[in-house]
Scaffold this motif. Structure first.
Motif, PDB file in Angstrom:
ATOM      1  N   GLN A 122       0.855  -1.170   0.000  1.00  0.00           N
ATOM      2  CA  GLN A 122       0.000   0.000   0.000  1.00  0.00           C
ATOM      3  C   GLN A 122       0.903   1.236   0.000  1.00  0.00           C
ATOM      4  OE1 GLN A 122      -2.334   0.411   3.550  1.00  0.00           O
ATOM      5  NE2 GLN A 122      -3.600   2.015   2.671  1.00  0.00           N
ATOM      6  N   ARG A 123       0.665   2.155  -0.945  1.00  0.00           N
ATOM      7  CA  ARG A 123       1.445   3.392  -0.991  1.00  0.00           C
ATOM      8  C   ARG A 123       0.867   4.352   0.043  1.00  0.00           C
ATOM      9  NH1 ARG A 123       1.443   6.060  -6.517  1.00  0.00           N
ATOM     10  NH2 ARG A 123      -0.619   6.652  -5.840  1.00  0.00           N
ATOM     11  N   ILE A 124       1.742   4.879   0.910  1.00  0.00           N
ATOM     12  CA  ILE A 124       1.278   5.806   1.949  1.00  0.00           C
ATOM     13  C   ILE A 124       1.823   7.215   1.748  1.00  0.00           C
ATOM     14  CG2 ILE A 124       0.899   3.993   3.652  1.00  0.00           C
ATOM     15  CD1 ILE A 124       3.550   4.889   4.987  1.00  0.00           C
ATOM     16  N   PHE A 125       2.749   7.409   0.790  1.00  0.00           N
ATOM     17  CA  PHE A 125       3.306   8.738   0.521  1.00  0.00           C
ATOM     18  C   PHE A 125       3.764   8.788  -0.921  1.00  0.00           C
ATOM     19  CE2 PHE A 125       7.010  11.511   0.128  1.00  0.00           C
ATOM     20  CZ  PHE A 125       6.518  12.702   0.642  1.00  0.00           C
ATOM     21  N   LYS A 126       3.514   9.925  -1.587  1.00  0.00           N
ATOM     22  CA  LYS A 126       4.014  10.139  -2.945  1.00  0.00           C
ATOM     23  C   LYS A 126       4.337  11.606  -3.108  1.00  0.00           C
ATOM     24  CE  LYS A 126       3.235   9.776  -7.844  1.00  0.00           C
ATOM     25  NZ  LYS A 126       2.340   9.487  -8.937  1.00  0.00           N
ATOM     26  N   GLU A 127       5.510  11.868  -3.711  1.00  0.00           N
ATOM     27  CA  GLU A 127       5.932  13.232  -3.980  1.00  0.00           C
ATOM     28  C   GLU A 127       6.658  13.250  -5.318  1.00  0.00           C
ATOM     29  OE1 GLU A 127       7.727  16.176  -0.963  1.00  0.00           O
ATOM     30  OE2 GLU A 127       9.449  15.161  -1.866  1.00  0.00           O
ATOM     31  N   GLY A 128       6.348  14.237  -6.149  1.00  0.00           N
ATOM     32  CA  GLY A 128       7.050  14.419  -7.407  1.00  0.00           C
ATOM     33  C   GLY A 128       6.309  13.838  -8.594  1.00  0.00           C
ATOM     34  N   VAL A 129       6.760  14.271  -9.789  1.00  0.00           N
ATOM     35  CA  VAL A 129       6.174  13.800 -11.040  1.00  0.00           C
ATOM     36  C   VAL A 129       7.252  13.136 -11.890  1.00  0.00           C
ATOM     37  CG1 VAL A 129       4.969  14.494 -13.137  1.00  0.00           C
ATOM     38  CG2 VAL A 129       4.405  15.589 -10.977  1.00  0.00           C
ATOM     39  N   VAL A 130       8.330  13.871 -12.185  1.00  0.00           N
ATOM     40  CA  VAL A 130       9.440  13.306 -12.963  1.00  0.00           C
ATOM     41  C   VAL A 130      10.394  12.561 -12.030  1.00  0.00           C
ATOM     42  CG1 VAL A 130      11.372  13.820 -14.481  1.00  0.00           C
ATOM     43  CG2 VAL A 130       9.232  15.092 -14.715  1.00  0.00           C
ATOM     44  N   ASP A 131      10.803  13.213 -10.958  1.00  0.00           N
ATOM     45  CA  ASP A 131      11.568  12.566  -9.896  1.00  0.00           C
ATOM     46  C   ASP A 131      10.567  12.190  -8.816  1.00  0.00           C
ATOM     47  OD1 ASP A 131      14.018  12.913 -11.148  1.00  0.00           O
ATOM     48  OD2 ASP A 131      14.401  14.821 -10.170  1.00  0.00           O
ATOM     49  N   VAL A 132      10.280  10.905  -8.704  1.00  0.00           N
ATOM     50  CA  VAL A 132       9.220  10.437  -7.815  1.00  0.00           C
ATOM     51  C   VAL A 132       9.828   9.770  -6.587  1.00  0.00           C
ATOM     52  CG1 VAL A 132       7.247   8.876  -7.609  1.00  0.00           C
ATOM     53  CG2 VAL A 132       7.670  10.077  -9.757  1.00  0.00           C
ATOM     54  N   THR A 133       9.319  10.132  -5.419  1.00  0.00           N
ATOM     55  CA  THR A 133       9.673   9.479  -4.167  1.00  0.00           C
ATOM     56  C   THR A 133       8.385   8.969  -3.537  1.00  0.00           C
ATOM     57  OG1 THR A 133      11.575  10.936  -3.845  1.00  0.00           O
ATOM     58  CG2 THR A 133      10.744   9.774  -1.906  1.00  0.00           C
ATOM     59  N   GLU A 134       8.381   7.700  -3.170  1.00  0.00           N
ATOM     60  CA  GLU A 134       7.193   7.085  -2.577  1.00  0.00           C
ATOM     61  C   GLU A 134       7.595   6.239  -1.371  1.00  0.00           C
ATOM     62  OE1 GLU A 134       4.711   6.483  -6.737  1.00  0.00           O
ATOM     63  OE2 GLU A 134       5.647   4.745  -5.808  1.00  0.00           O
ATOM     64  N   ILE A 135       6.665   6.098  -0.441  1.00  0.00           N
ATOM     65  CA  ILE A 135       6.846   5.160   0.666  1.00  0.00           C
ATOM     66  C   ILE A 135       5.724   4.140   0.566  1.00  0.00           C
ATOM     67  CG2 ILE A 135       6.886   4.829   3.167  1.00  0.00           C
ATOM     68  CD1 ILE A 135       8.051   7.631   3.408  1.00  0.00           C
ATOM     69  N   TRP A 136       6.110   2.870   0.593  1.00  0.00           N
ATOM     70  CA  TRP A 136       5.175   1.750   0.488  1.00  0.00           C
ATOM     71  C   TRP A 136       5.260   0.922   1.757  1.00  0.00           C
ATOM     72  CZ3 TRP A 136       2.062   0.633  -3.773  1.00  0.00           C
ATOM     73  CH2 TRP A 136       2.253   1.451  -4.882  1.00  0.00           C
ATOM     74  N   VAL A 137       4.146   0.295   2.143  1.00  0.00           N
ATOM     75  CA  VAL A 137       4.107  -0.590   3.313  1.00  0.00           C
ATOM     76  C   VAL A 137       3.650  -1.968   2.876  1.00  0.00           C
ATOM     77  CG1 VAL A 137       3.040  -1.010   5.560  1.00  0.00           C
ATOM     78  CG2 VAL A 137       3.560   1.322   4.865  1.00  0.00           C
ATOM     79  N   ASP A 138       4.392  -2.989   3.289  1.00  0.00           N
ATOM     80  CA  ASP A 138       3.969  -4.378   3.099  1.00  0.00           C
ATOM     81  C   ASP A 138       2.886  -4.626   4.136  1.00  0.00           C
ATOM     82  OD1 ASP A 138       3.671  -7.170   3.383  1.00  0.00           O
ATOM     83  OD2 ASP A 138       5.734  -7.537   2.789  1.00  0.00           O
ATOM     84  N   THR A 139       1.655  -4.826   3.694  1.00  0.00           N
ATOM     85  CA  THR A 139       0.535  -4.944   4.625  1.00  0.00           C
ATOM     86  C   THR A 139       0.561  -6.230   5.443  1.00  0.00           C
ATOM     87  OG1 THR A 139      -0.891  -5.838   2.895  1.00  0.00           O
ATOM     88  CG2 THR A 139      -0.957  -3.451   3.240  1.00  0.00           C
ATOM     89  N   GLN A 140       1.382  -7.206   5.054  1.00  0.00           N
ATOM     90  CA  GLN A 140       1.474  -8.443   5.838  1.00  0.00           C
ATOM     91  C   GLN A 140       2.493  -8.327   6.961  1.00  0.00           C
ATOM     92  OE1 GLN A 140       2.130 -11.793   3.291  1.00  0.00           O
ATOM     93  NE2 GLN A 140       0.145 -11.611   2.296  1.00  0.00           N
ATOM     94  N   THR A 141       3.630  -7.679   6.683  1.00  0.00           N
ATOM     95  CA  THR A 141       4.696  -7.596   7.691  1.00  0.00           C
ATOM     96  C   THR A 141       4.787  -6.230   8.347  1.00  0.00           C
ATOM     97  OG1 THR A 141       6.368  -6.901   6.084  1.00  0.00           O
ATOM     98  CG2 THR A 141       6.074  -9.287   6.429  1.00  0.00           C
ATOM     99  N   GLY A 142       4.218  -5.192   7.704  1.00  0.00           N
ATOM    100  CA  GLY A 142       4.295  -3.837   8.235  1.00  0.00           C
ATOM    101  C   GLY A 142       5.588  -3.115   7.902  1.00  0.00           C
ATOM    102  N   VAL A 143       6.498  -3.754   7.167  1.00  0.00           N
ATOM    103  CA  VAL A 143       7.783  -3.137   6.815  1.00  0.00           C
ATOM    104  C   VAL A 143       7.558  -2.010   5.808  1.00  0.00           C
ATOM    105  CG1 VAL A 143      10.059  -3.524   5.771  1.00  0.00           C
ATOM    106  CG2 VAL A 143       9.072  -5.246   7.284  1.00  0.00           C
ATOM    107  N   HIS A 144       8.220  -0.864   6.050  1.00  0.00           N
ATOM    108  CA  HIS A 144       8.128   0.300   5.178  1.00  0.00           C
ATOM    109  C   HIS A 144       9.274   0.266   4.154  1.00  0.00           C
ATOM    110  CE1 HIS A 144       5.499   1.633   8.345  1.00  0.00           C
ATOM    111  NE2 HIS A 144       5.216   2.735   7.674  1.00  0.00           N
ATOM    112  N   TYR A 145       8.974   0.646   2.918  1.00  0.00           N
ATOM    113  CA  TYR A 145       9.961   0.680   1.839  1.00  0.00           C
ATOM    114  C   TYR A 145       9.975   2.053   1.190  1.00  0.00           C
ATOM    115  CZ  TYR A 145       9.985  -4.387   2.182  1.00  0.00           C
ATOM    116  OH  TYR A 145      10.094  -5.664   2.647  1.00  0.00           O
TER     117      TYR A 145
END
Length: 61
Positions: A8-31
């Motif tokens: 699940q994506r919980i953060f997104k910033e940018g259009v050409v240079d994109v930075t996102e934070i994703w969470v594995d919903t099974q383990t809770g680990v953030h990427y």
């Protein structure tokens, strides 16, 4: 779903240079995902102790 995991994506910033934070919903680990042009990368977010940041309340494996 990627490799049996649901992300699940919980953060997104940018259009050409994109930075996102994703969470594995099974383990809770953030990427952290960053892409610039045709290049990109994904890595677990680490806390000050060097361990992955885990969302509290996530199921443990």
């Amino acid at each position: 779903m990627i490799g049996g995991r649901t992300f699940q994506r919980i953060f997104k910033e940018g259009v050409v240079d994109v930075t996102e934070i994703w969470v594995d919903t099974q383990t809770g680990v953030h990427y952290l995902f960053h892409a610039s042009g045709n290049a990109g990368g994904l890595t677990p977010l680490l806390g000050p102790d060097g361990k992955p940041i885990v969302q509290q309340g996530a199921a443990e494996e």
